[in-house]
Design a protein around this motif. Structure first.
Motif, mmCIF file in Angstrom:
data_model
loop_
_atom_site.group_PDB
_atom_site.id
_atom_site.type_symbol
_atom_site.label_atom_id
_atom_site.label_comp_id
_atom_site.label_asym_id
_atom_site.label_seq_id
_atom_site.Cartn_x
_atom_site.Cartn_y
_atom_site.Cartn_z
ATOM 1 N N VAL A 68 -4.751 1.121 5.862
ATOM 2 C CA VAL A 68 -3.275 0.646 6.376
ATOM 3 C C VAL A 68 -2.985 0.423 7.605
ATOM 4 O O VAL A 68 -2.497 -0.653 7.953
ATOM 5 C CB VAL A 68 -2.242 1.819 5.959
ATOM 6 C CG1 VAL A 68 -0.912 1.567 6.537
ATOM 7 C CG2 VAL A 68 -2.319 1.896 4.441
ATOM 8 N N TRP A 115 1.022 -1.114 -0.116
ATOM 9 C CA TRP A 115 -0.233 -0.123 -0.064
ATOM 10 C C TRP A 115 0.700 1.281 -0.019
ATOM 11 O O TRP A 115 0.475 2.570 0.457
ATOM 12 C CB TRP A 115 -0.971 -0.053 1.109
ATOM 13 C CG TRP A 115 -2.057 -0.991 1.227
ATOM 14 C CD1 TRP A 115 -2.027 -2.257 1.339
ATOM 15 C CD2 TRP A 115 -3.288 -0.675 0.778
ATOM 16 N NE1 TRP A 115 -3.011 -2.982 1.027
ATOM 17 C CE2 TRP A 115 -4.096 -2.037 0.897
ATOM 18 C CE3 TRP A 115 -4.171 0.445 0.305
ATOM 19 C CZ2 TRP A 115 -5.268 -2.128 0.584
ATOM 20 C CZ3 TRP A 115 -5.458 0.273 0.262
ATOM 21 C CH2 TRP A 115 -5.978 -1.180 0.267
ATOM 22 N N THR A 116 2.103 1.200 -0.322
ATOM 23 C CA THR A 116 3.070 2.161 -0.178
ATOM 24 C C THR A 116 3.144 2.993 -1.414
ATOM 25 O O THR A 116 3.741 4.197 -1.446
ATOM 26 C CB THR A 116 4.558 1.482 -0.008
ATOM 27 O OG1 THR A 116 4.836 0.643 -0.963
ATOM 28 C CG2 THR A 116 4.214 1.018 1.345
ATOM 29 N N HIS A 141 -7.537 4.293 1.540
ATOM 30 C CA HIS A 141 -6.175 3.986 1.738
ATOM 31 C C HIS A 141 -5.790 4.387 3.234
ATOM 32 O O HIS A 141 -5.316 3.444 3.951
ATOM 33 C CB HIS A 141 -5.223 4.706 0.968
ATOM 34 C CG HIS A 141 -3.751 4.936 1.243
ATOM 35 N ND1 HIS A 141 -3.002 5.605 2.124
ATOM 36 C CD2 HIS A 141 -2.815 3.729 0.541
ATOM 37 C CE1 HIS A 141 -1.963 5.176 1.933
ATOM 38 N NE2 HIS A 141 -1.557 4.072 0.960
ATOM 39 N N THR A 167 3.907 4.048 3.367
ATOM 40 C CA THR A 167 2.458 4.373 3.467
ATOM 41 C C THR A 167 2.275 6.034 3.985
ATOM 42 O O THR A 167 1.388 6.590 3.661
ATOM 43 C CB THR A 167 1.648 3.585 4.401
ATOM 44 O OG1 THR A 167 2.390 3.321 5.665
ATOM 45 C CG2 THR A 167 1.735 2.077 3.735
#
Length: 742
Positions: free
Chosen positions: A200, A150-151, A196, A157
């Motif tokens: 995370v 998810w970076t 997002h 992130t």
């Protein structure tokens, strides 16, 4: 401050200025960062280079209006703060240069924003919204195949969340008071950002977006329906955050090795309690270094000794975790500036942030919807800076300085009482200087990106051993080394590149050379301890691990490593204390304790081995050799051959001592030989203390010639000597075969 003046028309900048101001933002969707292990470092250089055309424009066509107290305080904080740090004794010179580039870019971005026209601001805001959508969609698409990815391009992130926050807030403003397709795009990017941040999760991002949304609701011209929608959106985000996956954290720690290095080697710590303890420890730091602070870019280098032990334990993720954590920044922009710049320059930095807050709140109430949206984005970054450090550490958030510079030159921002002198040209010039010095930083990142590509190929080859030849692996490893060498050619003092080289060479001297740049690095001290122990230099390993434990108190892996070495070098009271601490923390693993016990017995450490046997099983504290031998047979049948070997050696040694005590040295010799044989599993020539004890029994049994020949040339080992019973020491010393005079 002066009273707010009557509105005046803004001067218009060149028509292309907004596009030049946007150019650096392409870095966080740029494919070139895909393999970069340190995107923050390369990103600093790319932003400086990307902003150079806009900085040149601001130098040639500077804003004629005074930049107000904000510009003056920003210049005083960053320019004079960096100069004071450079004239001092910076430890990490590579990070000092990076900080100088980042500071110069921030100053130029402020000057660029001051020259940006209202039309240019509108276009810049829309373009940033599109880029935010692209960045978030790319990160989520990557996470579809890899749930941990998810970076985005920034490899972190937190950095991605900060970079896309202004675009998400511009999008929210389009949703609330925009028109047509932009209203739909605004809703899309806002929902993508929220998804997002919650998935995370990114605590700072959720709080910043919610806080900015509440401020939107305070805008006088907002309709009642839109105000209600804004309040609902502001309250829903924190509520959803509480139900997000508790197992995820704002940072993802990954263990590294020589062949495979993670996508990004940079990470941020998260958690409210962790932040609170970091902030508290900074007061002690400022008390020690009030005038110069830790130094520009020196936070990660000089802060570790000030860390709160409780924060270290929390950051590890539990008392028994083997994860190593190092704090890269203060998780608060104001405190980070104070910590790195010291009180004089740091106070100017805090003053700048307060001016930004006032500017943003005033601009939010303006009737101009574009400038109100810019104020929302600016305030969102400001709120994020309460929990993170986007202004000081994330190059992708340079937009905050652009927005601040633009809004400052409105009518309501008072100028400092130093006449009408404008800082626009000096600020723009700082950006051009930063761009010049940023080229090696970008080349350094490109070389390390090649290293990561080679490391990934090495990992892929290792997973297919049947189709891989040794020559292929060696060739790829050589390419990886050449990539690191290229990085060091352009930035010879780069700590990241030197760490990668040390991992490749596994030479303790390469790790020791890093202490000049990072004397307080937990990783460096830990690696030195590991390599010294592997080479048998136990005293040096002990010193390195003691220093590492000072930096990471209570770390279970370090306690275990220290206990093992301290038993081997006869620091038994210290080793006992390590086991006591492990037991108090609930980290005394019975399997590890059994393994340590067998290794000590196989090294001839009978005293420590017997003590640990009694600790693991109280019924063995007064056991006789027969009980140990029976237990060894049971373990051998269960497949625990190494533990069985240690107990067999112990039983035979105890029997030998019984024979020697009765004066039956011939039988004792046979038992000692049987005790020595199992120890060759760990020590090829056999445990030294057992060899000496056997030699004493042989001398007592009149087998002098062969025994004396075997003992010639042996260096005196006080640890092995202390293991011997008194009768054996007396015999060896009397014959001059080994040992000290008694």
């Amino acid at each position: 401050m002066d009273e707010e003046r009557a509105p005046q028309p803004r001067e218009e900048g060149p028509s292309w200025f907004w596009l030049a101001a946007l150019l650096p933002a392409l870095l966080w969707v740029w494919p070139a960062l895909a393999n970069d292990p340190f995107p923050r470092l390369t990103g600093t250089g790319l932003v400086a280079l990307g902003l150079a055309p806009a900085a040149l424009g601001a130098l040639v066509w500077p804003a004629t209006r005074a930049l107000g107290w904000s510009g003056f305080l920003l210049f005083a904080a960053l320019a004079f703060g960096w100069l004071a740090g450079a004239l001092g004794e910076p430890t990490d010179t590579f990070e000092l240069r990076r900080a100088g580039i980042a500071y110069g870019t921030a100053l130029a971005a402020f000057a660029v924003g001051a020259r940006l026209s209202s039309t240019g601001l509108s276009r810049l805001g829309r373009a940033w919204t599109v880029l935010a959508a692209v960045g978030l969609v790319h990160a989520m698409a990557s996470a579809w195949e890899d749930p941990s990815a998810w970076t985005g391009r920034l490899g972190n992130t937190g950095l991605l969340s900060q970079a896309t926050l202004p675009g998400a807030l511009f999008g929210l403003c389009f949703l609330l008071w925009g028109r047509g397709a932009w209203r739909g795009l605004g809703a899309l990017v806002w929902l993508a950002y929220l998804l997002h941040a919650l998935r995370v999760p990114v605590l700072a991002g959720v709080l910043a977006s919610s806080g900015a949304t509440i401020l939107i609701a305070l805008r006088p011209s907002l309709s009642t329906g839109m105000r209600g929608l804004a309040l609902v959106l502001a309250l829903v985000s924190p509520f959803l955050l509480r139900g997000s996956d508790a197992g995820m954290r704002e940072r993802t720690t990954q263990e590294t090795d020589t062949a495979a290095v993670p996508r990004s080697l940079e990470a941020d710590l998260g958690g409210v309690e962790v932040r609170r303890r970091i902030w508290g420890s900074l007061l002690v730091c400022l008390a020690d270094r009030p005038w110069t602070g830790l130094g520009p870019g020196q936070f990660a280098t000089n802060y570790p000794p000030y860390r709160d032990p409780a924060e270290v334990a929390l950051s590890r993720g539990g008392p028994c975790s083997s994860a190593d954590t190092e704090v890269e920044h203060a998780h608060n922009d104001a405190l980070h500036g104070l910590a790195e710049l010291g009180l004089p320059a740091g106070t100017a930095w805090v003053g700048f942030l307060l001016c930004v807050l006032v500017i943003g709140l005033r601009s939010l109430r303006t009737g101009n919807p574009t400038e109100a949206a810019a104020a929302v984005a600016l305030l969102g970054l400001w709120i994020n800076g309460l929990f993170h450090a986007p202004w000081m550490t994330n190059p992708a958030t340079y937009l905050g300085f652009v927005l601040a510079g633009h809004l400052v030159t409105r009518r309501h921002e008072p100028r400092p009482r130093l006449g009408r002198f404008s800082l626009a040209r000096p600020l723009a010039l700082a950006g051009l200087i930063a761009a010049w010095f940023s080229v090696p930083l970008v080349l350094h990142g490109a070389a390390l990106g090649d290293y990561i590509a080679s490391a990934m190929r090495i990992e892929a080859l290792a997973q297919e051993p049947t189709n891989t030849t040794a020559s292929e692996l060696q060739a790829e490893l050589a390419r990886a080394r050449r990539a690191v060498d290229r990085a060091l050619q352009v930035q010879g003092d780069s700590v990241p590149a030197r760490i990668l080289r040390a991992r490749l060479t596994e030479e303790v001297e390469d790790w020791r050379s890093l202490l000049a740049l990072r004397p307080n690095s937990l990783d460096v001290h830990d690696q030195i301890g590991f390599l010294e122990a592997r080479r048998g230099r136990l005293e040096d390993a002990h010193r390195a691990w003691l220093r590492a434990l000072e930096l990471s108190p209570g770390q279970a892996r370090l306690l275990r490593s220290l206990a093992r070495i301290e038993y081997e070098i006869d620091l038994r009271s210290e080793a006992d204390a390590r086991l006591d601490e492990l037991e108090r923390n609930g980290c005394l693993d019975p399997e590890w304790l059994a393994s340590l016990t067998s290794d000590l017995l196989l090294r001839g450490k009978t005293i420590a081995g017997l003590m640990l046997l009694g600790r693991s099983d109280p019924t063995l504290r007064n056991a006789d050799p027969n009980q140990f031998y029976v237990l060894a047979q049971e373990l051998e049948q269960a497949g625990a051959e190494r533990r069985a070997a240690g107990l067999r050696s112990l039983a035979q040694r105890l029997w030998a001592r019984e024979h020697a005590a009765r004066g039956d040295y011939a039988t004792a010799v046979r038992s000692y030989r049987q005790a020595l044989a199992p120890t060759r599993v760990l020590v090829p020539e056999g445990a030294l203390s057992l060899r000496l004890e056997l030699a004493a029994a042989e001398l007592a049994a009149n087998r002098a010639q062969e025994t004396l020949e075997r003992l010639k040339g042996l260096e005196f080992d006080p640890n092995a000597w202390s293991e011997l019973p008194e009768w054996s020491r007396r015999i060896l010393a009397a014959r001059g075969a080994y040992g000290e005079d008694l």
